[in-house]
Each structure stands twice: as C-alpha cells, then as structure tokens.
Scaffold this motif. Structure first.
Motif, PDB file in Angstrom:
ATOM      1  N   SER A 196       0.665  -1.187   0.085  1.00  0.00           N
ATOM      2  CA  SER A 196       0.065   0.017   0.129  1.00  0.00           C
ATOM      3  C   SER A 196       0.826   1.099  -0.017  1.00  0.00           C
ATOM      4  N   ALA A 197       2.045   1.278   0.299  1.00  0.00           N
ATOM      5  CA  ALA A 197       2.788   2.370   0.424  1.00  0.00           C
ATOM      6  C   ALA A 197       3.802   2.598  -0.813  1.00  0.00           C
ATOM      7  N   ILE A 198       3.734   1.605  -1.805  1.00  0.00           N
ATOM      8  CA  ILE A 198       4.560   1.545  -3.008  1.00  0.00           C
ATOM      9  C   ILE A 198       4.003   2.555  -3.950  1.00  0.00           C
ATOM     10  N   SER A 199       4.864   3.241  -4.623  1.00  0.00           N
ATOM     11  CA  SER A 199       4.369   4.291  -5.601  1.00  0.00           C
ATOM     12  C   SER A 199       4.050   3.194  -6.917  1.00  0.00           C
ATOM     13  N   ILE A 200       3.247   3.597  -7.983  1.00  0.00           N
ATOM     14  CA  ILE A 200       2.823   2.970  -8.841  1.00  0.00           C
ATOM     15  C   ILE A 200       2.892   3.825 -10.188  1.00  0.00           C
ATOM     16  N   LEU A 201       3.720   3.525 -11.111  1.00  0.00           N
ATOM     17  CA  LEU A 201       3.598   4.248 -12.558  1.00  0.00           C
ATOM     18  C   LEU A 201       3.149   3.339 -13.501  1.00  0.00           C
ATOM     19  N   ILE A 202       2.283   3.927 -14.050  1.00  0.00           N
ATOM     20  CA  ILE A 202       1.246   3.174 -15.287  1.00  0.00           C
ATOM     21  C   ILE A 202       1.711   3.947 -16.448  1.00  0.00           C
ATOM     22  N   LEU A 203       2.439   3.321 -17.620  1.00  0.00           N
ATOM     23  CA  LEU A 203       2.812   3.672 -18.732  1.00  0.00           C
ATOM     24  C   LEU A 203       1.910   2.907 -19.802  1.00  0.00           C
ATOM     25  N   ALA A 204       1.145   4.203 -20.626  1.00  0.00           N
ATOM     26  CA  ALA A 204       0.470   3.634 -21.536  1.00  0.00           C
ATOM     27  C   ALA A 204       0.978   3.762 -22.819  1.00  0.00           C
ATOM     28  N   LEU A 205       1.585   2.505 -23.442  1.00  0.00           N
ATOM     29  CA  LEU A 205       2.285   2.585 -24.722  1.00  0.00           C
ATOM     30  C   LEU A 205       1.401   2.795 -25.832  1.00  0.00           C
ATOM     31  N   THR A 206       1.641   3.639 -26.603  1.00  0.00           N
ATOM     32  CA  THR A 206       0.805   3.805 -27.932  1.00  0.00           C
ATOM     33  C   THR A 206       1.843   4.283 -29.122  1.00  0.00           C
ATOM     34  N   PRO A 207       1.630   3.882 -30.225  1.00  0.00           N
ATOM     35  CA  PRO A 207       2.637   4.142 -31.236  1.00  0.00           C
ATOM     36  C   PRO A 207       2.838   5.491 -31.622  1.00  0.00           C
ATOM     37  N   ILE A 208       1.697   6.409 -31.425  1.00  0.00           N
ATOM     38  CA  ILE A 208       1.871   7.743 -31.437  1.00  0.00           C
ATOM     39  C   ILE A 208       1.710   8.887 -30.337  1.00  0.00           C
ATOM     40  N   GLY A 209       1.618   7.985 -29.457  1.00  0.00           N
ATOM     41  CA  GLY A 209       1.307   8.829 -28.161  1.00  0.00           C
ATOM     42  C   GLY A 209       0.356   9.742 -28.051  1.00  0.00           C
ATOM     43  N   SER A 210      -0.756   9.557 -28.828  1.00  0.00           N
ATOM     44  CA  SER A 210      -2.138  10.249 -29.092  1.00  0.00           C
ATOM     45  C   SER A 210      -3.177  10.249 -27.939  1.00  0.00           C
ATOM     46  N   GLU A 211      -3.248   9.281 -27.233  1.00  0.00           N
ATOM     47  CA  GLU A 211      -4.422   9.083 -26.568  1.00  0.00           C
ATOM     48  C   GLU A 211      -4.236   9.720 -25.412  1.00  0.00           C
ATOM     49  N   ALA A 212      -5.426  10.609 -24.741  1.00  0.00           N
ATOM     50  CA  ALA A 212      -5.079  11.450 -23.800  1.00  0.00           C
ATOM     51  C   ALA A 212      -5.119  10.680 -22.375  1.00  0.00           C
ATOM     52  N   VAL A 213      -4.163  11.216 -21.417  1.00  0.00           N
ATOM     53  CA  VAL A 213      -4.158  10.708 -20.039  1.00  0.00           C
ATOM     54  C   VAL A 213      -5.632  10.332 -19.395  1.00  0.00           C
ATOM     55  N   SER A 214      -6.443  11.637 -19.432  1.00  0.00           N
ATOM     56  CA  SER A 214      -7.699  11.514 -18.795  1.00  0.00           C
ATOM     57  C   SER A 214      -8.401  10.529 -19.563  1.00  0.00           C
ATOM     58  N   ASP A 215      -8.484  10.350 -20.975  1.00  0.00           N
ATOM     59  CA  ASP A 215      -9.238   9.358 -21.369  1.00  0.00           C
ATOM     60  C   ASP A 215      -8.924   8.103 -20.858  1.00  0.00           C
ATOM     61  N   ILE A 216      -7.759   7.660 -20.647  1.00  0.00           N
ATOM     62  CA  ILE A 216      -7.250   6.390 -20.203  1.00  0.00           C
ATOM     63  C   ILE A 216      -7.528   6.137 -18.793  1.00  0.00           C
ATOM     64  N   ALA A 217      -7.469   7.158 -18.073  1.00  0.00           N
ATOM     65  CA  ALA A 217      -7.739   7.349 -16.602  1.00  0.00           C
ATOM     66  C   ALA A 217      -9.208   6.950 -16.411  1.00  0.00           C
ATOM     67  N   THR A 218     -10.195   7.632 -17.276  1.00  0.00           N
ATOM     68  CA  THR A 218     -11.409   7.379 -17.086  1.00  0.00           C
ATOM     69  C   THR A 218     -11.709   5.953 -17.577  1.00  0.00           C
ATOM     70  N   LYS A 219     -11.224   5.212 -18.658  1.00  0.00           N
ATOM     71  CA  LYS A 219     -11.353   3.844 -18.942  1.00  0.00           C
ATOM     72  C   LYS A 219     -11.025   2.754 -17.843  1.00  0.00           C
ATOM     73  N   LEU A 220     -10.156   3.174 -17.284  1.00  0.00           N
ATOM     74  CA  LEU A 220      -9.602   2.324 -16.224  1.00  0.00           C
ATOM     75  C   LEU A 220     -10.189   2.937 -14.823  1.00  0.00           C
ATOM     76  N   ASP A 221     -10.977   3.696 -14.743  1.00  0.00           N
ATOM     77  CA  ASP A 221     -11.750   4.264 -13.508  1.00  0.00           C
ATOM     78  C   ASP A 221     -10.545   4.485 -12.509  1.00  0.00           C
ATOM     79  N   LEU A 222      -9.804   5.088 -13.063  1.00  0.00           N
ATOM     80  CA  LEU A 222      -8.719   5.762 -11.882  1.00  0.00           C
ATOM     81  C   LEU A 222      -8.684   7.115 -11.955  1.00  0.00           C
ATOM     82  N   GLU A 223      -9.622   7.830 -12.280  1.00  0.00           N
ATOM     83  CA  GLU A 223      -9.457   9.563 -12.256  1.00  0.00           C
ATOM     84  C   GLU A 223      -9.167   9.897 -10.730  1.00  0.00           C
ATOM     85  N   ASP A 224      -9.633   9.361  -9.643  1.00  0.00           N
ATOM     86  CA  ASP A 224      -9.498   9.953  -8.487  1.00  0.00           C
ATOM     87  C   ASP A 224      -8.190   9.298  -7.863  1.00  0.00           C
TER      88      ASP A 224
END
Length: 109
Positions: free
Chosen positions: A43-71
């Motif tokens: 529970s105290a360990i930092s988590i870094l999520i890397l969303a790999l895309t070929p052109i880096g075009s998808e918005a972080v907010s869209d991915i966060a919403t899809k994964l239910d991680l906004e909060d």
C-alpha cells in the motif's frame, strides 16, 4: 490470468511500473490495476502506469476514465497522500513521455 497477489505479497521494492500496450484489454487491465491498488501488503509503494501507444496520441484523462482511475492519479504538482499513482502516455517510436514519467516517479522514491 496472472495472480498479482501471490507475486507481490513479498515485494520489497520502492515502485511498480505497469505497462499497458495499445492492444491492452480494457477490462483485464482495469481489474489487474485495481487488484494491485487494493493489495495492503504494498500500500505504500508508488505505482507508475505507462500507456504505450505508437504515436502517443491518447489523452491521459481518457485512459484514466477507461480504467476508472481518475481519483487515484497523483499529478506532478500535488503531494501524494498515501500511495502515489502516476499515469503517462508514452511512445517508443517518438521517444515521448518517458522522461516526464520517470521524473514523476523519482519524486516519490
């Protein structure tokens, strides 16, 4: 299906880097990430999520919403209360996003 609870129950590192590629199964990734986030043993360990895309075009907010991680996402500017969770869109072909992602992570190590 991977059993993260068994693999991470004895984890003693400082961070976890979770990779999502452009073919990730949204439902599977969402469940895996939430399972990891709920593990009390890490529970105290930092988590870094890397969303790999070929052109880096998808918005972080869209991915966060899809994964239910906004909060749960910790921005570069805010102090983390509890576990820091970072989400960054990165592109190998464009060499985009990695510096920012690992700079974020270095703030919480």
């Amino acid at each position: 299906r991977r059993n993260f609870q068994a693999q991470l129950s004895d984890y003693t590192g400082n961070a976890i880097v979770y990779l999502l590629d452009e073919r990730h199964e949204e439902g599977t990734s969402k469940k895996e990430l939430h399972d990891i986030l709920e593990l009390s043993e890490i529970s105290a360990i930092s988590i870094l999520i890397l969303a790999l895309t070929p052109i880096g075009s998808e918005a972080v907010s869209d991915i966060a919403t899809k994964l239910d991680l906004e909060d749960r996402i910790t921005s570069q500017k805010e102090a983390a209360e509890g576990r820091p969770v970072g989400l960054f869109v990165v592109s190998l072909p464009l060499n985009k996003g990695y510096q920012e992602a690992f700079d974020w992570l270095s703030n919480y190590l």
